[in-house]
Write an enzyme that holds these catalytic residues in place. Sequence first.
Site, PDB file in Angstrom:
ATOM      1  N   HIS A   1       0.809  -1.213   0.000  1.00 37.36           N
ATOM      2  CA  HIS A   1       0.000   0.000   0.000  1.00 37.36           C
ATOM      3  C   HIS A   1       0.849   1.273   0.000  1.00 37.36           C
ATOM      4  O   HIS A   1       0.340   2.375  -0.242  1.00 37.36           O
ATOM      5  CB  HIS A   1      -0.938   0.003   1.214  1.00 37.36           C
ATOM      6  CG  HIS A   1      -2.286   0.605   0.924  1.00 37.36           C
ATOM      7  ND1 HIS A   1      -2.447   1.674   0.082  1.00 37.36           N
ATOM      8  CD2 HIS A   1      -3.535   0.279   1.366  1.00 37.36           C
ATOM      9  CE1 HIS A   1      -3.732   1.995   0.009  1.00 37.36           C
ATOM     10  NE2 HIS A   1      -4.420   1.168   0.768  1.00 37.36           N
TER      11      HIS A   1
ATOM     12  N   ASP B   1      -2.046   1.947  -4.676  1.00 36.74           N
ATOM     13  CA  ASP B   1      -3.327   2.169  -4.023  1.00 36.74           C
ATOM     14  C   ASP B   1      -4.347   1.124  -4.467  1.00 36.74           C
ATOM     15  O   ASP B   1      -4.148   0.439  -5.486  1.00 36.74           O
ATOM     16  CB  ASP B   1      -3.856   3.570  -4.340  1.00 36.74           C
ATOM     17  CG  ASP B   1      -2.974   4.655  -3.758  1.00 36.74           C
ATOM     18  OD1 ASP B   1      -2.407   4.422  -2.667  1.00 36.74           O
ATOM     19  OD2 ASP B   1      -2.835   5.720  -4.384  1.00 36.74           O
TER      20      ASP B   1
END
Length: 555
Positions: free
Chosen positions: A528, A532
């Site tokens: 992450h 995204d």
Amino acid sequence: MAEVIRMPLLSDTMTEGVIAEWLKKVGDTVKSGDILAEVETDKATMELENYADGTLLYVAADKGQAVEVNGVLAVVGKPGEDYQSLLDGGSANGSAPAEEKTEAPAAEPAPAAPVAPEKSESKAVDLSSIKATAVRMPLLSDTMTEGVIANWVKNVGDKIKNGDILAEVETDKATMELENYEDGTLLYVGVEAGQAAKVNQIIAIVGEEGANYQAILDAENGTAPAAEETKAEAPAEDSKEQAADATQSSDAEGRIKASPLAKSIAKDKGINLSDVTGSGENGRIVKKDLDTFTPAAKEASAPAAAAPAAPAQPAAQPQKPVAVPEPAGEYEDLPVSSMRKTIARRLSESLYTAPHFYLTMEITMDKAIKLRSQLNEISPAKISFNDFTIKAAALALREHPAVNASWLGDKIRRYKYINIGVAVAVEDGLVVPVIRNSDQKTLSTISTEVKDYAGKAKNKKLQPKDMEGSTFSISNLGMFGVEEFNPIINSPDSCILAVGGIKKTVAVNDAGEFYATNIMKVTLACDHRSVDGATGAAFLQTFKQLLEDPMRMLV
């Protein structure tokens, strides 16, 4: 950040190397695995491999010039990057010794200081007349700290020549052949098959028959007999010397002085450096001290101190059968291989440093099944569904370059090439050979490369360069009947795709009619920090479209 390329230790007796030829010049773009130069050692001319992607910014030695082992050869980094600070701080080997010399006057009164030079001098005299050479564990990969002797090809007493293969060595990346550089007889083998040896540790000795090779071994551990004699003659003085040595092993601020290799070995063995007496200059702890260190005395004193308290705690005895698991049944303790240690370390680092999130999607494989059958009628290599997933992932990465990236702390690196690592299960664990420029290759070419790498992996013939440089990874457990699973990212990649098996199921069309179809589930694990959720989902949508309409991959 720029990386310094240093002269490696390419043979056990090498002290310097001569640049026979530079294959790259300043300003050239170089990748990990490229050959920078040919280096002439005291025994052979060997290739110098690059381990950093970037531009060759600096070359320290011209063709024909010699460079000492660990001396600076070149610098690789970004174009225009300032690398002078690296040369000022790391090119001269005098910076560390200079600090030691500053501390030397304070350490001179210690009795151990004059002993070390005498031993090194006597060692040199003793070994000069011995016609035998020690074979040490070489550094076979950039991350290697130890190697396991997978198999001895030669036995003690065998006549061997320069170029013969002595043994097969298992590193943290692959199993490689250990080449001999001396003509003679194999006099001694110090590490049995299946056992590990640290880099630069003596593993064998080659020389003339009848040569006193024991003197070489004694010289390697020459401090042990002297220490025993001192203890026998003056036990009281020994305790004082140990206290003095312990003081020498730490500086004025209480920091323990130890070589980087000694620190690494201590960490692997779980040794507290404060318990080790240093025999190096100014009390510095070196590899030799850890090789001969035994915590037996400390362990023995602990039970002795606890013994008087044992009668006062009889209540602890009834709990003993519960705490000891042995009576529950038989078990087997298996040694951990270098490869398994590396897998454990890398995956732990990845899972606990990279914030993983997972995206799962179902893909209809009906058209892919039909196309695969048609292609295998004309393809020179049998194409598998795994080959389809590699090709589809590569083309999807081309459309979504944000997924084809790595997190580097202060920046995100997006690669303009697509190298897909394919997880291959082997007996000792898992290896990830890399299909380079996967988006530019046909399905049959991908199939041939995957099969070739799988064969090398099972035969332990993969080389480190075969497993370097991936930008994205795929793990396929579909052939084992696994429907879906959550993988761990293969660092430094930002993503890894888990592929499950194809399952026949029932679906409903828009008219409400039931029909049979084939579904495959895939799960994308993303870091992450660099990818995204929406970015990962968009990649999966493109991947799904390519597999559900696979003819798009062929045009």
